[in-house]
Structures are given as C-alpha cells and as structure tokens.
Write an enzyme that holds these catalytic residues in place. Structure first.
Site, mmCIF file in Angstrom:
data_model
loop_
_atom_site.group_PDB
_atom_site.id
_atom_site.type_symbol
_atom_site.label_atom_id
_atom_site.label_comp_id
_atom_site.label_asym_id
_atom_site.label_seq_id
_atom_site.Cartn_x
_atom_site.Cartn_y
_atom_site.Cartn_z
ATOM 1 N N ASP A 28 6.298 -12.238 -66.865
ATOM 2 C CA ASP A 28 4.970 -12.839 -66.981
ATOM 3 C C ASP A 28 5.008 -14.266 -66.442
ATOM 4 O OD1 ASP A 28 2.324 -12.931 -67.593
ATOM 5 O OD2 ASP A 28 2.574 -13.140 -69.764
ATOM 6 N N LYS A 43 -2.807 -7.157 -67.627
ATOM 7 C CA LYS A 43 -1.566 -7.147 -66.838
ATOM 8 C C LYS A 43 -0.373 -6.705 -67.677
ATOM 9 C CE LYS A 43 -2.097 -11.464 -65.492
ATOM 10 N NZ LYS A 43 -3.433 -11.745 -66.085
ATOM 11 N N THR A 44 -0.260 -7.243 -68.887
ATOM 12 C CA THR A 44 0.843 -6.832 -69.754
ATOM 13 C C THR A 44 0.728 -5.364 -70.129
ATOM 14 O OG1 THR A 44 1.038 -9.060 -70.660
ATOM 15 C CG2 THR A 44 2.007 -7.285 -71.945
ATOM 16 N N ARG A 46 -9.864 -8.707 -73.870
ATOM 17 C CA ARG A 46 -9.271 -9.390 -75.029
ATOM 18 C C ARG A 46 -10.344 -10.102 -75.855
ATOM 19 N NH1 ARG A 46 -4.804 -12.853 -73.240
ATOM 20 N NH2 ARG A 46 -3.456 -11.089 -73.733
ATOM 21 N N THR A 57 -1.420 -15.539 -63.057
ATOM 22 C CA THR A 57 -2.834 -15.916 -63.031
ATOM 23 C C THR A 57 -3.148 -16.751 -61.800
ATOM 24 O OG1 THR A 57 -2.340 -17.875 -64.383
ATOM 25 C CG2 THR A 57 -3.044 -15.885 -65.540
#
Length: 359
Positions: A124, A79-80, A232, A173
């Site tokens: 965020d 997302k970032t 990640r 989230t």
C-alpha cells in the site's frame, strides 16, 4: 464493502470527520466483516473488475502466477479489497505491508526472501517507499531475484538471492509520483473511479443485510447521495444512521430517518460537512465569492492552510463548488445556490469580472 485500509487526508484534521476517506480502527474492524470475498461479490468498478478477471483466469489456466498489478485511485474505493480478492482468486496467501514501513532496502529484502511461491505481496502507498528499496524492487519484479549487499566500502560484496515467483499488488493514491521504471514493470494497471449513486445503493443494501439492518430503497438512496462517491464513507454513514434509527426510530431506516440522522451529524444533502460549509461560507459571506488567497481563507475559518487545501478543497473542487485560480480561490454559481445565497452582481461566479481592487 469496498475500501482501503489507509487514506490520504491530513491525520489530525481529518480524524473526527464523518466523511473522511481514511480508515480508523473502528472502520477496519467493521470492514473486515463486510469485505467481498470474490470479484463476483465486488460492487462497482466494472471495467477494472472485467479486466482483472481476465488476467487472473488466464494465469490460472497457464498454471502461473498472475502479473504484477498496480491499483490507483482515491482512498476508500476498494484497492485493499481487490488485493485480497486477487489472492483469494489465485488460491494464494497474501502478505500486507506499506511503502512508509519500508525505509531501507534491507527491509524489503527481508520481506521478499520470506515469500512463498505464488504468494501475493500487497504494498500500500507504494509511492512512499524509499528510493533504495524501490530500486531493489525493480529486479525483484522482473527477474525474481535481489542482490543482498554484505559488508561496507571497497570490501562489500553482492550476493544474489533467488526469489520464488510472486505477484506484487501495489496501491497508490498518487500514481504520478511513481517513477516510470516502476510503473512499466506492472503487467496490469487499474484506475479506481468514484462510484455512482446507484452503485453505492447496492453497497449500502449489501452492508445492511450483513449488519442485519432494515433499510428501504429511499433510505439507501439518501445515504448514497451524501457519501461522496466512496463506499467507505457510505458504510460509515450507514452505521451512524443505524445508531440513530435504533434509538429514535425502532431500527427502521427510511429516507426521513436517514436525512434527520445525517443532519444530526452535520452531513448535508451533497455530502458536505461542517468544515466544507465553513470554507464556502467564509468565501461567500466574507469575501464576496473571491478571489481570495488560501492563507487568508484558512485564517477566516480558523484552520491550518494545509487543512483547507488537503482536506476540504479536493471535494469542493470535484463538486464544482470552488475553483482554484492564479489569483486565489473563487466560488462557483453552484456554491451560492447550495448555501441559498444570492451572489453580488459582479461576483466571480455570477459571470462578471472583478477588478484588482474590487468593483
């Protein structure tokens, strides 16, 4: 390669987990060097990528700012990274903040009033923003203005403040926690899915190339299979395998090296770590597969209730190894098979029924 800067796990419990989805300082430093810079470089999320590409190209063709974008999904899926790509594709600067950092409407007003025309504001954990700031954001997103309250009580006055057109990119989230009025103001909503192994292999090969590592396809597949569908985690495991390979295998990463290295770090073939296996072993060996209450299970593994529920259980449920029922947690046949154990004849996961007081 495609990650977020924050995650959703309990900080104390997840801090030392190699398979945590959240990012610490080391992750953020490495990710900055590995992030893709354009949609063409971004791996996975094909549907979101295609839709977002149309939104951005149409905005550029009109000479307008892009519609506000909401990205939802689990931590670590990109997302970032996508927010930064949106800014790059629109040739615009980006401002990054988070919902927990905006505790008052004045905090948000200060950020909004300093934006440049066309700037991308990445917010965020938008679901954790305070309610007064949230209500101010409604007007800012729709009318590009905010009302700044000066004074208190009956003498307070509202001063309208015009804002330059900007693009808000919200990341969450837990999209269900966003109130409908806020969700409705986003012109595009994209849901990030967990990655398939083949996509993670591409992520790993790209990261290995940027890190100047030698890895064969079998080694990348081994790491991808243990990465919980999350880029990640794949990149974190790759770095730990790199460490092992440099010390024990002359820097060469193949399937055997990857498997041995991840066994050292207690990450098994399905991506389960020590905590995950401890929960399953307690459920199977101490309670015969369940059902067992969450608090009892937490005591059995020596962890807090919240740790078991928020850190270990989501992945075990998603993998089909554990089920939540009104009577408690039960193990599935896949859990017995994964740990190499034979279920009792009337174990919950063996197809029989267990009475209130056992068999």
């Amino acid at each position: 390669m495609n990650w977020d800067d924050t995650g959703g796990e309990t900080p104390d419990a997840a801090a030392e987990r190699l398979v945590r989805a959240s990012a610490d300082g080391e992750d953020q430093a490495v990710e900055a060097a590995l992030r893709p810079k354009s949609l063409d470089e971004f791996v996975g999320q094909e549907r979101v990528r295609e839709q977002l590409d149309l939104v951005l190209k149409a905005a550029l063709a009109r000479g307008a700012t892009a519609d506000h974008v909401l990205l939802s999904g689990a931590p670590g899926l990109g997302k970032t990274t996508l927010s930064m790509i949106i800014a790059a594709e629109m040739n615009a600067p980006i401002r990054i903040t988070s919902g927990p950092a905006i505790q008052h409407a004045g905090d948000l007003a200060a950020i909004l009033s300093s934006l440049q025309e066309g700037e991308v504001l990445f917010l965020d954990e938008i679901h954790r923003m305070s309610r007064p700031a949230e209500e101010m954001l409604y007007m800012a997103m729709e009318d590009f203005r905010v009302d700044v309250i000066v004074g208190k009580g009956p003498g307070a006055t509202a001063i309208p403040l015009e804002l330059p057109p900007f693009t808000l990119v919200g990341a969450t989230t837990r999209a269900g926690l966003l109130p409908p009025p806020l969700r409705d103001r986003f012109g595009f909503t994209g849901h990030m899915e967990f990655y398939e192994s083949a996509e993670l292999e591409r992520v790993i090969h790209r990261s290995a190339q940027l890190l100047d590592l030698e890895i064969d396809p079998a080694g990348a597949a081994e790491i991808a299979g243990r990465s919980r569908g999350t880029p990640r985690i794949a990149n974190r495991l790759l770095r730990r395998v790199r460490d092992y390979a440099q010390v024990k295998a002359d820097g060469q990463i193949n399937r055997e090296v990857a498997a041995v290295a991840l066994a050292v770090y207690e990450v098994d073939a399905r991506g389960l770590d020590r905590l995950d296996r401890a929960v399953l072993q307690a459920l199977l060996k101490l309670f015969g597969g369940g059902p067992v209450g969450l608090s009892t299970l937490a005591v059995a593994v020596g962890e807090e209730r919240e740790t078991v529920e928020e850190v270990a259980e989501p992945f075990l449920v998603r993998e089909g190894l554990l089920a939540r029922t009104p009577r408690g947690r039960i193990a599935t046949p896949a859990a017995w098979a994964h740990l190499g154990l034979v279920p009792p004849e009337r174990a919950p996961g063996a197809g029989g029924q267990q009475g209130l007081f056992g068999t």
